[in-house]
Design a protein around this motif. Structure first.
Motif, mmCIF file in Angstrom:
data_model
loop_
_atom_site.group_PDB
_atom_site.id
_atom_site.type_symbol
_atom_site.label_atom_id
_atom_site.label_comp_id
_atom_site.label_asym_id
_atom_site.label_seq_id
_atom_site.Cartn_x
_atom_site.Cartn_y
_atom_site.Cartn_z
ATOM 1 N N GLU A 24 0.846 -1.193 0.000
ATOM 2 C CA GLU A 24 0.000 0.000 0.000
ATOM 3 C C GLU A 24 0.878 1.240 0.000
ATOM 4 N N PHE A 25 0.283 2.352 -0.384
ATOM 5 C CA PHE A 25 1.047 3.589 -0.502
ATOM 6 C C PHE A 25 1.676 3.965 0.829
ATOM 7 N N GLY A 26 2.974 4.273 0.789
ATOM 8 C CA GLY A 26 3.712 4.692 1.965
ATOM 9 C C GLY A 26 4.239 3.559 2.819
ATOM 10 N N ALA A 27 3.785 2.332 2.584
ATOM 11 C CA ALA A 27 4.208 1.215 3.421
ATOM 12 C C ALA A 27 4.938 0.140 2.637
ATOM 13 N N PHE A 28 5.127 0.349 1.336
ATOM 14 C CA PHE A 28 5.799 -0.677 0.542
ATOM 15 C C PHE A 28 7.300 -0.635 0.817
ATOM 16 N N PHE A 29 7.979 -1.721 0.451
ATOM 17 C CA PHE A 29 9.366 -1.919 0.843
ATOM 18 C C PHE A 29 10.291 -0.742 0.502
ATOM 19 N N LEU A 30 10.281 -0.288 -0.751
ATOM 20 C CA LEU A 30 11.237 0.750 -1.139
ATOM 21 C C LEU A 30 11.030 2.051 -0.366
ATOM 22 N N ALA A 31 9.783 2.441 -0.146
ATOM 23 C CA ALA A 31 9.527 3.669 0.618
ATOM 24 C C ALA A 31 10.065 3.534 2.041
ATOM 25 N N ARG A 32 9.895 2.363 2.631
ATOM 26 C CA ARG A 32 10.370 2.142 3.999
ATOM 27 C C ARG A 32 11.900 2.008 4.029
ATOM 28 N N PHE A 33 12.468 1.266 3.072
ATOM 29 C CA PHE A 33 13.916 1.077 3.045
ATOM 30 C C PHE A 33 14.651 2.392 2.833
ATOM 31 N N LEU A 34 14.136 3.218 1.916
ATOM 32 C CA LEU A 34 14.778 4.509 1.642
ATOM 33 C C LEU A 34 14.430 5.558 2.690
ATOM 34 N N ASP A 35 13.509 5.217 3.597
ATOM 35 C CA ASP A 35 13.060 6.111 4.676
ATOM 36 C C ASP A 35 12.480 7.408 4.113
ATOM 37 N N LEU A 36 11.676 7.272 3.057
ATOM 38 C CA LEU A 36 11.092 8.434 2.394
ATOM 39 C C LEU A 36 10.035 9.085 3.276
ATOM 40 N N GLY A 37 10.094 10.399 3.360
ATOM 41 C CA GLY A 37 9.047 11.170 4.023
ATOM 42 C C GLY A 37 8.106 11.689 2.948
ATOM 43 N N ILE A 38 6.821 11.368 3.041
ATOM 44 C CA ILE A 38 5.867 11.709 1.998
ATOM 45 C C ILE A 38 4.787 12.615 2.573
ATOM 46 N N SER A 39 4.582 13.770 1.915
ATOM 47 C CA SER A 39 3.550 14.703 2.372
ATOM 48 C C SER A 39 2.860 15.340 1.164
ATOM 49 N N TYR A 40 1.700 15.933 1.425
ATOM 50 C CA TYR A 40 0.889 16.523 0.358
ATOM 51 C C TYR A 40 0.534 17.963 0.695
ATOM 52 N N ASP A 41 0.433 18.793 -0.331
ATOM 53 C CA ASP A 41 -0.059 20.156 -0.196
ATOM 54 C C ASP A 41 -1.359 20.204 -0.987
ATOM 55 N N ASP A 42 -2.483 20.157 -0.283
ATOM 56 C CA ASP A 42 -3.781 20.098 -0.952
ATOM 57 C C ASP A 42 -4.093 21.360 -1.742
ATOM 58 N N GLU A 43 -3.645 22.499 -1.260
ATOM 59 C CA GLU A 43 -3.900 23.755 -1.972
ATOM 60 C C GLU A 43 -3.116 23.824 -3.278
ATOM 61 N N ALA A 44 -1.843 23.486 -3.231
ATOM 62 C CA ALA A 44 -0.990 23.525 -4.428
ATOM 63 C C ALA A 44 -1.141 22.266 -5.277
ATOM 64 N N ARG A 45 -1.770 21.226 -4.730
ATOM 65 C CA ARG A 45 -1.928 19.921 -5.391
ATOM 66 C C ARG A 45 -0.558 19.355 -5.789
#
Length: 149
Positions: A24-45
């Protein structure tokens, strides 16, 4: 010399990422291994992916490996599309490198055009001094049967 590989932080991170990974988004292996921080700006999309610097992700010259950068940029666009439109898969991605990344980076993805089936996006990677490191443009195929937007 110790043969306990779990003492190596990179190996420990890989083991933890593998053990806790979910499809699932944000929990798959590569995102966790690379320690990616993921965020969204709803106004700027936009979607921002923070790529921490780690020596085990570097090429022999000491800068972040291009494949790692490409992965982070792909993740930024995939999460952007999923968050604001629908689930999609990468059809193609063009990537240009402008300078080496020798510290943490920040990928910011934006939608260029969202069609019924195809979505065109870009991602810009900047370093901690806000200099452009890489630029990616990609096309994605939407998977949902009845896209709205």
């Amino acid at each position: 010399m110790s043969t306990d590989m779990t003492a190596d932080p990179a190996v420990a991170r890989a083991a933890e990422a593998a053990a806790e990974a979910r499809p699932e988004f944000g929990a798959f292996f590569l995102a966790r291994f690379l320690d990616l921080g993921i965020s969204y700006d709803d106004e700027a999309r936009t979607c921002t992916v923070v790529l921490p610097y780690a020596a085990h992700l570097c090429n022999p010259q000491g800068s972040m490996h291009g494949g790692v950068i490409a992965t982070a940029m792909d993740v930024s666009m995939g999460h952007l599309c999923h968050h604001f439109l629908s689930t999609a898969v990468t059809i193609e991605m063009n990537l240009r490198f402008f300078r080496p990344l020798t510290g943490p980076g920040r990928c910011t993805a934006a939608i260029l055009n969202a069609g019924r089936r195809l979505v065109h996006m870009e991602s810009r990677l900047t370093d901690d001094e806000d200099r452009l490191v890489a630029f990616a443009a990609g096309s994605w195929h939407r998977l949902d049967p009845n896209p709205s937007t």
